[in-house]
Write an enzyme that holds these catalytic residues in place. Structure first.
Site, PDB file in Angstrom:
ATOM      1  N   HIS A  57     -53.411  40.032   8.448  1.00  0.00           N
ATOM      2  CA  HIS A  57     -53.761  41.367   8.353  1.00  0.00           C
ATOM      3  C   HIS A  57     -53.798  41.852   6.795  1.00  0.00           C
ATOM      4  O   HIS A  57     -54.526  42.312   6.048  1.00  0.00           O
ATOM      5  CB  HIS A  57     -53.629  42.306   9.499  1.00  0.00           C
ATOM      6  CG  HIS A  57     -54.215  43.615   9.230  1.00  0.00           C
ATOM      7  ND1 HIS A  57     -55.123  44.326  10.145  1.00  0.00           N
ATOM      8  CD2 HIS A  57     -53.728  44.667   8.257  1.00  0.00           C
ATOM      9  CE1 HIS A  57     -55.203  45.579   9.945  1.00  0.00           C
ATOM     10  NE2 HIS A  57     -54.503  45.919   8.888  1.00  0.00           N
ATOM     11  N   GLU A  58     -52.134  41.979   6.750  1.00  0.00           N
ATOM     12  CA  GLU A  58     -51.810  42.368   5.298  1.00  0.00           C
ATOM     13  C   GLU A  58     -52.207  41.868   4.139  1.00  0.00           C
ATOM     14  O   GLU A  58     -52.437  42.382   3.079  1.00  0.00           O
ATOM     15  CB  GLU A  58     -50.356  42.825   5.504  1.00  0.00           C
ATOM     16  CG  GLU A  58     -50.084  43.811   6.647  1.00  0.00           C
ATOM     17  CD  GLU A  58     -50.450  44.985   6.781  1.00  0.00           C
ATOM     18  OE1 GLU A  58     -50.934  45.816   5.305  1.00  0.00           O
ATOM     19  OE2 GLU A  58     -50.654  45.851   7.868  1.00  0.00           O
ATOM     20  N   HIS A  61     -55.684  42.457   3.155  1.00  0.00           N
ATOM     21  CA  HIS A  61     -55.679  43.914   2.204  1.00  0.00           C
ATOM     22  C   HIS A  61     -55.280  43.614   0.861  1.00  0.00           C
ATOM     23  O   HIS A  61     -55.894  44.001  -0.200  1.00  0.00           O
ATOM     24  CB  HIS A  61     -54.716  44.913   2.705  1.00  0.00           C
ATOM     25  CG  HIS A  61     -55.236  45.696   4.059  1.00  0.00           C
ATOM     26  ND1 HIS A  61     -56.295  46.006   4.204  1.00  0.00           N
ATOM     27  CD2 HIS A  61     -54.393  45.909   5.237  1.00  0.00           C
ATOM     28  CE1 HIS A  61     -56.403  46.887   5.117  1.00  0.00           C
ATOM     29  NE2 HIS A  61     -55.297  46.637   5.763  1.00  0.00           N
TER      30      HIS A  61
END
Length: 269
Positions: A57-58, A61
């Protein structure tokens, strides 16, 4: 420009590889029934997979920010998939796992700090914010694929329960992340399109957005409505409430050790 990113900045962290290895071994133990107590193997498998999804998820980003113009991402270690680089060990790992244990809720725990001034274009800013929760959506699709494809023949029941619970965590994480509340990714998607005055007024509330959402989920009516929506989405993907419930029951291995596990969820012999 990605040419400023060194090979060292992109090297996958041994910590992440270790988490993947533990997850894989635990998944194998659940699948084969190698462990005497399958519940503990379920705990390791789901927890490991949840941390892996948090890292991805990170990373999503960070990778999107990199290709949008923020070349400082590499030096911060965000491209290594090391969970300890995503803010803080307590916030990145411990608190999300506590949320899972307490209520079966997949809340985000990490954070990447993006130099937004390097990025031009509102669409790019929105895409950076959306990239993380879209990873949770993809993870949920992968976890539920055996269910909606009807490919469950030969899948051990305990592994099936574990996948159902892991899918529920991903669905809750995706929904909560897309809530347009300051401090969450959903607000980051719409923020570039808001006026300067609105953004300035909202900014002081950003540190408390996640806390406010988590607090609302303790309100019985809000909690019931939220999980009704989650269950409806999972049913659409072929996952029943019974399977997610039994997955969560198996995940809480300490209940089984104390004799509090639900016998209804025991796999057929």
């Amino acid at each position: 420009m990605t040419t400023a990113i060194s090979r060292h900045d992109r090297r996958i962290s041994p910590i992440f590889l270790g988490i993947v290895a533990v997850t894989a071994v635990a998944g194998w133990a659940v699948w084969t029934g190698f462990a005497d107590r399958a519940e503990f193997a379920v705990f390791l498998f789901v927890t490991g997979a949840w941390v892996v999804s948090l890292c991805l998820h990170e990373y999503a980003h960070a990778r999107t920010a990199l290709h949008s113009g923020d070349i400082s991402i590499g030096a911060k270690g965000y491209l290594t998939l090391n969970p300890l680089k995503y803010t803080h060990a307590l916030l990145s790992i411990v608190l999300p796992v506590i949320f899972v244990i307490m209520g079966g809720i997949g809340l985000p725990g990490g954070a990447v700090y993006i130099e937004r001034g390097r990025i031009r274009g509102r669409w790019k800013h929105s895409l950076i914010s959306a990239a993380g929760p879209l990873t949770n959506v993809l993870f949920a699709v992968v976890c539920t694929a055996p269910f909606w494809l009807g490919a469950l023949d030969g899948v051990p029941w305990v592994f099936r329960y574990a996948l159902a619970f892991l899918a529920m965590l991903q669905v809750t994480a995706a929904i909560l992340n897309f809530v347009p509340v300051p401090g969450l990714d959903g607000y980051g998607v719409i923020e570039p399109w808001l006026s300067y005055d609105v953004r300035r007024q909202v900014e002081p509330f950003a540190p408390f957005g996640l806390i406010a959402v988590f607090g609302l989920l303790w309100v019985p009516g809000v909690n019931a409505a939220f999980f009704d929506a989650v269950d409806a989405l999972l049913r659409g993907l072929g996952v029943s409430e019974f399977e997610t419930y039994c997955g969560q029951d198996a995940y809480r291995f300490w209940r089984a050790l104390s004799g509090e596990g639900n016998p209804v969820c025991l796999p057929p012999s």
